[in-house]
Enzyme design. Structure first.
Site, PDB file in Angstrom:
ATOM      1  N   LEU A  26      -1.651  -2.439  -1.750  1.00 59.20           N
ATOM      2  CA  LEU A  26      -2.065  -3.770  -2.155  1.00 59.20           C
ATOM      3  C   LEU A  26      -3.539  -4.024  -1.950  1.00 59.20           C
ATOM      4  O   LEU A  26      -4.187  -3.434  -1.105  1.00 59.20           O
ATOM      5  CB  LEU A  26      -1.269  -4.814  -1.359  1.00 59.20           C
TER       6      LEU A  26
ATOM      7  N   GLN B  45       9.393  -6.065   0.572  1.00 63.98           N
ATOM      8  CA  GLN B  45       8.793  -5.679  -0.700  1.00 63.98           C
ATOM      9  C   GLN B  45       7.866  -4.476  -0.530  1.00 63.98           C
ATOM     10  O   GLN B  45       7.846  -3.569  -1.358  1.00 63.98           O
ATOM     11  CB  GLN B  45       7.987  -6.858  -1.269  1.00 63.98           C
ATOM     12  N   GLU B  46       7.092  -4.468   0.559  1.00 63.26           N
ATOM     13  CA  GLU B  46       6.093  -3.424   0.759  1.00 63.26           C
ATOM     14  C   GLU B  46       6.703  -2.088   1.160  1.00 63.26           C
ATOM     15  O   GLU B  46       6.258  -1.045   0.691  1.00 63.26           O
ATOM     16  CB  GLU B  46       5.087  -3.868   1.837  1.00 63.26           C
ATOM     17  N   SER B  47       7.696  -2.091   2.063  1.00 57.27           N
ATOM     18  CA  SER B  47       8.165  -0.812   2.610  1.00 57.27           C
ATOM     19  C   SER B  47       9.660  -0.752   2.883  1.00 57.27           C
ATOM     20  O   SER B  47      10.155   0.299   3.290  1.00 57.27           O
ATOM     21  CB  SER B  47       7.439  -0.545   3.939  1.00 57.27           C
TER      22      SER B  47
ATOM     23  N   SER C 133       3.469   0.179  -1.860  1.00 55.50           N
ATOM     24  CA  SER C 133       2.336  -0.341  -2.595  1.00 55.50           C
ATOM     25  C   SER C 133       1.050   0.017  -1.909  1.00 55.50           C
ATOM     26  O   SER C 133       1.017   0.420  -0.774  1.00 55.50           O
ATOM     27  CB  SER C 133       2.427  -1.858  -2.731  1.00 55.50           C
TER      28      SER C 133
END
Length: 456
Positions: A31, A356-358, A29
């Site tokens: 973000l 979730q991010e990576s 993402s």
């Protein structure tokens, strides 16, 4: 954690996880940066407002600052948020999270002084349990090696070579075997900037390379081994293997180190890695056989094209991370959990963001130049540095996690509830307060909450 995002335009694919057995796929993402309440940007009113482009362009205008040089990548665990101690002990035992610069700052010492006092260099890897000197005379404790240096030292005679284990330094190996560090350099074709790795064989005596009686004889055949140099040089390139150093490659191929560095636009601080190709000076063919046609980081994500300058910075940072050692997925999980506990954040919440991010991947970089495990852009890293009171290097895995957890902590402390705090990490705190959560933001929040439950 990236630039403030606009309505209906996301740079992260939110995924809702239901069970531990089937964790959601992970999308990188970019973000939104949760903006402090004291510096709120102008109200966004469009579905894809100009403010997103402006924010990205602002990042593009500061590209040089976004690319963090390889020499800045920490080789050890940085000490995050540790209090200053008034008294300076004579020695200090390394604990998890320490760096030489962090220890020096904690006791009000000069980093170079501590390095010299312990015979270390900026590239030396330190490890928990290792003892270093913080005070005392003598500029370099690896000088103790010359003191016991009478050649008949018992330790070196027992072994012609030594196998590197995690935590070793060349100075430590030399001291342990009672030989001078300069001799270790000469016997192995290394220098003060060489990087060693576990499993590598290091000569700790001259016995194998130049036995006293027959020194002249083997020396002659050893030199002629350099005829391989022309053969390799004629190919125009050399592929780096594990254990190689620039000095060793130059010596093996019969070229000067300075010409090798110049031909490849490298410096003594450049980190090299297995599989990398080097141009050999004097080779007849043009040394550009491997121009990368496919970029490491694409320029588009979810239908949005990022400015060339931003994507260029992302590719530069991706290349640096690819060339640097990073913790495994399992190790990153531990780093995230430990950092969250130390900073007063629920570990399961921090781990949910990291997954979730990576997917706990420190080498992840998005087209928006969101970097590492917590997907932090350089400007967000600057804000996180202010939050923790020290300069953070988001290419460093420990600093990257520290930055992400610091932002999560700030959002939780300033939001009305946990879902709103989670939304702020994705959409931007100001945007959430003005527009509420977008549909994709709601899905992101649901995914984080589901993952949090899985990691609890």
């Amino acid at each position: 954690m990236t630039t403030p995002r606009s309505p209906k335009k996301t740079t992260s694919m939110p995924i809702i996880a239901a069970t531990t057995a089937a964790l959601p796929a992970v999308m990188l993402s970019s973000l939104a940066l949760a903006q402090p309440a004291t510096a709120l940007p102008a109200v966004q009113t469009q579905k894809i407002p100009a403010s997103l482009a402006a924010a990205i362009q602002a990042q593009a205008s500061a590209v040089p600052a976004n690319v963090i040089p390889a020499s800045a990548v920490a080789a050890t665990i940085p000490a995050a948020m540790q209090p200053m101690a008034p008294a300076v002990p004579a020695t200090y035992t390394i604990v998890r999270g320490d760096t030489i610069s962090g220890i020096a700052a904690r006791y009000g010492l000069n980093t170079n002084t501590v390095l010299q006092l312990n015979g270390l260099s900026a590239n030396t890897i330190i490890y928990p349990g290792q003892q270093i000197k913080l005070s005392g005379s003598g500029a370099a404790p690896s000088a103790p090696a010359p003191a016991p240096r009478p050649a008949p030292s018992p330790a070196p005679s027992s072994a012609a070579s030594y196998t590197v284990v995690p935590g070793d330094t060349l100075g430590g190996i030399a001291a342990r075997h009672g030989v001078a560090l300069s001799d270790v350099f000469n016997w192995n074709g290394l220098n003060g900037r060489s990087i060693i790795y576990p499993g590598q064989k290091i000569k700790v005596s001259a016995g194998t390379s130049a036995p006293a009686p027959a020194a002249p004889a083997p020396a002659a055949p050893a030199r002629p081994a350099a005829p391989a140099a022309p053969a390799l040089a004629n190919t125009g390139s050399y592929t780096i293997k594990s254990g190689d150093t620039l000095g060793g490659i130059a010596n093996r191929l019969g070229v000067s180190l300075s010409s090798l560095l110049s031909a490849n636009k490298l410096s003594m601080n450049t980190i090299i890695y297995p599989g990398q190709k080097l141009a050999i000076p004097g080779a007849p063919a043009a040394p550009a056989p491997a121009p990368v046609s496919t970029p490491l980081v694409p320029s588009t994500f979810l239908g949005y094209r990022y400015p060339d300058a931003v994507v260029s910075s992302a590719n530069a940072n991706k290349a640096l991370l690819n060339a640097s050692p990073v913790p495994s997925t399992a190790q990153m999980k531990g780093i995230v959990a430990d950092t969250a506990r130390r900073m007063g954040v629920d570990p399961s919440l921090a781990m949910a963001f990291a997954y979730q991010e990576s997917g706990f991947n420190q080498r992840a970089v998005s087209p928006a130049n969101a970097i590492g495990t917590m997907q932090v852009i350089p400007s967000s890293g600057e804000w996180a540095s202010e939050l923790v009171g020290r300069k953070l290097n988001i290419l460093d895995p420990y600093d990257n996690v520290t930055a992400g957890v610091a932002i999560i902590r700030a959002l939780v402390n300033t939001s009305k509830d946990l879902p709103t705090a989670i939304a702020g990490y994705y959409q931007g705190q100001y945007s959430v307060s003005k527009h509420g959560m977008y549909d994709d933001t709601k899905a992101y929040v649901a995914s984080i909450l589901a993952l949090k439950k899985n990691f609890s």
